[in-house]
Design an enzyme around this catalytic site. Structure first.
Site, PDB file in Angstrom:
ATOM      1  N   ASN A  98      -2.215  -0.250   6.729  1.00 45.09           N
ATOM      2  CA  ASN A  98      -1.827  -1.584   7.288  1.00 45.09           C
ATOM      3  C   ASN A  98      -0.716  -2.092   6.531  1.00 45.09           C
ATOM      4  O   ASN A  98      -0.463  -3.557   6.507  1.00 45.09           O
ATOM      5  CB  ASN A  98      -2.739  -2.485   7.802  1.00 45.09           C
ATOM      6  N   HIS A 114      -1.820  -5.794   1.340  1.00 46.00           N
ATOM      7  CA  HIS A 114      -3.000  -6.547   1.314  1.00 46.00           C
ATOM      8  C   HIS A 114      -2.681  -8.073   0.807  1.00 46.00           C
ATOM      9  O   HIS A 114      -1.779  -8.381   0.062  1.00 46.00           O
ATOM     10  CB  HIS A 114      -3.836  -6.023   0.268  1.00 46.00           C
ATOM     11  N   GLU A 167      -8.645 -10.800  -8.118  1.00 46.36           N
ATOM     12  CA  GLU A 167      -7.647  -9.528  -7.701  1.00 46.36           C
ATOM     13  C   GLU A 167      -6.541  -9.571  -8.676  1.00 46.36           C
ATOM     14  O   GLU A 167      -6.064  -8.670  -9.137  1.00 46.36           O
ATOM     15  CB  GLU A 167      -7.253  -9.472  -6.438  1.00 46.36           C
ATOM     16  N   TYR A 216     -12.027  -2.591  -4.178  1.00 50.57           N
ATOM     17  CA  TYR A 216     -12.642  -2.706  -2.858  1.00 50.57           C
ATOM     18  C   TYR A 216     -14.253  -2.935  -2.755  1.00 50.57           C
ATOM     19  O   TYR A 216     -14.960  -2.568  -1.616  1.00 50.57           O
ATOM     20  CB  TYR A 216     -12.132  -1.877  -1.744  1.00 50.57           C
ATOM     21  N   LYS A 229       0.696  -1.140   0.067  1.00 50.22           N
ATOM     22  CA  LYS A 229      -0.062   0.104   0.028  1.00 50.22           C
ATOM     23  C   LYS A 229       0.935   1.318   0.146  1.00 50.22           C
ATOM     24  O   LYS A 229       2.112   1.225   0.144  1.00 50.22           O
ATOM     25  CB  LYS A 229      -0.968  -0.185   1.082  1.00 50.22           C
TER      26      LYS A 229
END
Ligand code: AMP
Length: 204
Positions: free
Chosen positions: A120, A123, A134, A54, A16
């Protein structure tokens, strides 16, 4: 007794925006954990693309800020392959919420590279179906059928590879070139049965 069957899976990993500057370090951990990085792309998603990715979280309170965050800077998407890659990668990255991860799984990647429950670090796909979707999202040309292993791989090699290889090795043993590896590599390129051959029509 049959040898144990090994199933290589693929999963999608995203570094990310906040973790991208640590990409080299994280890739090193990925490789040392036994994954193969099959594909890699650095992209910056538009808010529309982040919403699509998402979509399952649409309507949740954190959805708008997740979309804003995921489109705020470049990210790195990678296809990782390994036996049980999906569960193993999720185990390695740890719980979603970085603050909780630091308490319960201090060695996990989110605990090291994440900041909070949204930023975080990375992913990981949560199921085989998500991984397929994905991976196709970031790498639309990818073929996501399972990689053949064991008997399936032996059957494939016997049908599609061995006959050509045998011919090449026979020629190699006859010719005895100085550099046999390079010679065989050139021979295989030249004699690839899948390569279309243009017949020389000659000048009439
Ligand atoms: P997941 O599909 O479980 O990976 O969730 C998608 C992402 O949404 C997570 O990786 C976090 O970045 C973010 N997220 C999940 N839950 C929360 C939350 N409660 N508050 C803020 N962000 C969240």
């Amino acid at each position: 007794m049959d040898p144990p069957k090994i199933f290589v899976e693929r999963t999608l990993c995203i570094l990310k925006p906040d973790a991208v500057h640590k990409a080299d370090e994280i890739e090193d951990i990925i490789l040392r954990s036994g994954f193969t990085i099959l594909q890699k792309r650095r992209v910056q998603l538009t808010p529309e693309q982040a919403s699509d990715f998402y979509v399952e979280h649409y309507g949740k309170l954190f959805f708008p800020s997740l979309v804003a965050y995921m489109s705020s800077g470049p990210i790195i998407a990678m296809v990782l392959a390994k036996e049980k890659a999906i569960s193993y990668w999720r185990e390695l990255i740890g719980p979603t919420n970085t603050i909780k991860a630091r308490q319960t799984h201090p060695d996990c990647l989110r605990s090291i590279y994440g900041t909070d429950d949204q930023r975080n670090g990375m992913h990981g796909s949560d199921s085989f179906q998500s991984a397929e979707r994905e991976i196709r999202f970031f790498f639309p040309d990818t073929i996501t059928e399972p990689i053949g292993m064991g008997q399936a791989a032996r059957d494939y090699l016997a049908k599609a590879v061995n006959p050509t290889l045998l011919k090449g090795l026979t020629q190699l043993s006859k010719q005895k070139p100085l550099d046999p590896v390079v010679w065989l590599a050139d021979w295989l390129l030249e004699n690839n049965p899948n390569k279309p051959k243009v017949k020389d029509q000659g000048i009439v």
